[in-house]
Design a protein around this motif. Structure first.
Motif, PDB file in Angstrom:
ATOM      1  N   ALA A 141       6.373  52.174  43.023  1.00 19.66           N
ATOM      2  CA  ALA A 141       5.782  51.292  42.010  1.00 19.66           C
ATOM      3  C   ALA A 141       6.074  49.818  42.273  1.00 19.66           C
ATOM      4  N   TRP A 142       7.195  49.503  42.925  1.00 22.62           N
ATOM      5  CA  TRP A 142       7.541  48.098  43.167  1.00 22.62           C
ATOM      6  C   TRP A 142       6.541  47.399  44.084  1.00 22.62           C
ATOM      7  N   MET A 143       5.707  48.167  44.804  1.00 21.70           N
ATOM      8  CA  MET A 143       4.712  47.553  45.669  1.00 21.70           C
ATOM      9  C   MET A 143       3.586  46.906  44.877  1.00 21.70           C
ATOM     10  N   LEU A 184       1.950  34.990  43.112  1.00 21.15           N
ATOM     11  CA  LEU A 184       1.644  35.715  44.343  1.00 21.15           C
ATOM     12  C   LEU A 184       0.526  36.728  44.090  1.00 21.15           C
ATOM     13  N   ALA A 185       0.584  37.440  42.957  1.00 19.00           N
ATOM     14  CA  ALA A 185      -0.445  38.431  42.644  1.00 19.00           C
ATOM     15  C   ALA A 185      -1.804  37.782  42.464  1.00 19.00           C
ATOM     16  N   LEU A 212      -0.312  49.129  44.628  1.00 17.50           N
ATOM     17  CA  LEU A 212      -0.878  47.873  45.107  1.00 17.50           C
ATOM     18  C   LEU A 212      -2.394  47.986  45.261  1.00 17.50           C
ATOM     19  N   ALA A 213      -2.864  49.090  45.820  1.00 16.98           N
ATOM     20  CA  ALA A 213      -4.297  49.297  45.975  1.00 16.98           C
ATOM     21  C   ALA A 213      -4.994  49.309  44.622  1.00 16.98           C
ATOM     22  N   GLU A 219      -9.329  50.790  48.251  1.00 18.02           N
ATOM     23  CA  GLU A 219      -9.258  52.232  48.414  1.00 18.02           C
ATOM     24  C   GLU A 219      -8.129  52.534  49.393  1.00 18.02           C
ATOM     25  N   GLU A 220      -7.347  53.552  49.093  1.00 12.63           N
ATOM     26  CA  GLU A 220      -6.187  53.886  49.923  1.00 12.63           C
ATOM     27  C   GLU A 220      -6.432  55.175  50.702  1.00 12.63           C
TER      28      GLU A 220
END
Length: 310
Positions: A141-143, A184-185, A212-213, A219-220
């Protein structure tokens, strides 16, 4: 307070020579807590380097922080050695990720009176989508910069509760930190908006980028869902080759804590390219490219957006 290391050392006396999944990836000769005087500072132990960096940033000079795992180690199903656990001797606060990622810690702190905070508390977890871990929470989740703010505030509140005299400092530093992460986001979303829609596909070795995706509208795709599962099996490679070739995906990526051999095969058979090394589970050494959590996100996002548009 009972020193954590007493319980930990007893629990692992038969595993004194074990290393993490990636082996002795980094030799760490930093001083241990046992060799230093913490003075009046709060002693914080974290399970991996990203959480340690968050705690240092929030805690400032009022805390002394150490990570069980060292730069370059893969935290999934890590087996701490005696030397690893000496780094957390006498900790007042233990900080872990949760979501099943660092549950190996629990058997070592059970029975101690150290405070324990789980940084993913309150996160609405995304499920692992394939493999033996299907349906379990994706732990990375930290990503997500959005979820990262939750981690930071959780650490700040834990420190404020443990050290009320420093509460205002912790909370102020946390909000400054969160503002930097928000900026940053915002920049990342703007960069992704410049990527052609058909190229907004992130292909990695591990499925560690789901949060993050989700945040960025990517799409991941990945070879394996979690590092603790079999990596680079023929069926995984073949399936990804078909996807990358059919969709003409120009760039694929791999992470710093695993071998990129399987992804190199994907690239060679599709005309794509392994475009850059991403960081997920570990920071680099201080002299490396991602010595902090903000550096990690900035590095990964810059490479991803640059390569998907090139």
């Amino acid at each position: 307070m009972t020193a954590i290391v007493v319980t930990l050392a007893t629990a692992i006396v038969t595993a004194a020579c074990t290393t993490g999944l990636t082996g002795a990836a980094a030799v760490d000769d930093r001083p241990r807590f046992a060799d230093q005087e913490a003075g009046d500072r709060v002693v914080v132990a974290t399970t991996f380097t990203i959480l340690a960096d968050m705690a240092r940033r929030v805690g400032g000079d009022r805390v002394r922080v150490e990570s069980v795992t060292t730069p370059g180690a893969d935290v999934h199903q890590y087996e701490p050695s005696v030397d690893d656990l000496k780094r957390v001797e006498g900790a007042d606060l233990v900080v872990s990720n949760g979501l099943g990622m660092d549950d190996w810690l629990l058997r070592f702190i059970d029975g101690t009176d150290a405070r324990h905070v789980v940084t993913s508390e309150g996160v609405d977890p995304l499920p692992v989508r394939s493999g033996n871990y299907t349906g379990r929470p994706n732990p990375h989740a930290w990503m997500s910069p959005d979820e990262g703010t939750r981690y930071i505030r959780t650490i700040a509140l834990a420190l404020a509760d443990l050290d009320p005299d420093g509460a205002d400092e912790y909370l102020d530093r946390a909000e400054t930190y969160v503002a930097e992460l928000d900026d940053l986001a915002s920049r990342a979303r703007a960069a992704v908006a410049e990527v052609p829609e058909e190229r907004r596909v992130l292909v990695t070795c591990e499925g560690a980028f789901s949060y993050l995706a989700r945040d960025l509208g990517l799409e991941e795709l990945y070879l394996w869902p979690v590092n603790s599962e079999s990596q680079g099996l023929p069926r995984q490679v073949t399936a990804l080759i078909d996807e990358v070739r059919d969709r003409e995906i120009p760039a694929v990526f791999c992470e710093s804590t695993v071998s990129d051999a399987a992804m190199q095969q994907v690239a060679s058979e599709t005309g794509s390219r392994v475009a850059g090394l991403l960081y997920v589970d570990s920071l680099s050494a201080p002299s490396g490219p991602v010595p902090t959590y903000l550096d990690l996100l900035d590095h990964d996002l810059e490479i991803i957006t640059r390569e998907l548009t090139s």
